[in-house]
Design a protein around this motif. Structure first.
Motif: not given
Length: 201
Positions: A37-43, A66-77, A173-175
């Motif tokens: 799932t792409d979290i940014v697109s899903a929400a 915005p979600l893109k600022d949290i997840f895009k181009d990043k590795k996030v838990v 990873v990257d959303g």
């Protein structure tokens, strides 16, 4: 005599609250979000509110992230939980990530994020109480729109909590969701802890 009655009553009330949390979600422990799932697109259009004091909120004109600022181009838990100051969330869930933060960083994780259906001011006070702000980023989903978009909302009105979040965790990873864990009920803490997802990265 009175103290023993009070003790029995308190224990009974605690057991009842746990049972309410279990019943409230055990019948629908599912989500539309899954691996891939792409979290940014899903929400779409959803933003979160970083934990902060009221004065910080005023000075930032109550800005959101915005979600893109949290997840895009990043590795996030990221992990979600029913709410600030609640039992399992305070004593087990957040601490499981806080104590493992160096191990997450060693695996190249850019940020560890906690999201809850709370306002950012309550989350800020809770994060400070847990002494976790230096390790974990806390974000408020004040109206539940983030969790609703991912089908991770749950009605815990029976426990006087109202609309809340399921207990879950993900490696993103990257959303895109690479790992996703969902508890059977908000009262349970079996698969969404820090140690579990650390071993999945």
């Amino acid at each position: 005599m009175a103290s023993s009655i009070l003790k029995r009553t308190s224990c009974s009330a605690m057991k009842s609250a746990v049972e309410i949390l279990r019943i409230g979600a055990s019948s629908r422990a599912y989500a539309s979000v899954a691996v891939g799932t792409d979290i940014v697109s899903a929400a779409p259009g959803v933003s979160l509110q970083k934990a902060r004091s009221w004065d910080e909120g005023v000075s930032s004109k109550f800005s959101t992230t915005p979600l893109k600022d949290i997840f895009k181009d990043k590795k996030v838990v990221v992990f979600g939980l029913p709410g600030a100051y609640t039992g399992v969330c305070s004593t087990q869930h957040v601490p499981s990530y806080k104590k493992n933060i160096d191990k997450f960083k060693a695996k190249g994780i850019d940020s560890v994020i906690c999201v809850a259906v709370n306002d950012p001011y309550v989350l800020n006070g809770w994060a400070e109480k847990l002494q976790a702000k230096d390790a974990i980023e806390f974000f408020g989903d004040f109206d539940g729109s983030f969790h609703k978009s991912l089908d991770l909302g749950v009605d815990l009105s029976a426990a006087l909590l109202g609309p809340r979040s399921q207990r879950w965790s993900a490696y993103v990873v990257d959303g895109k969701v690479k790992v996703f864990n969902l508890e059977k009920a908000p009262s349970e803490f079996e698969v969404s802890g820090g140690e579990v997802i650390l071993g999945q990265i």
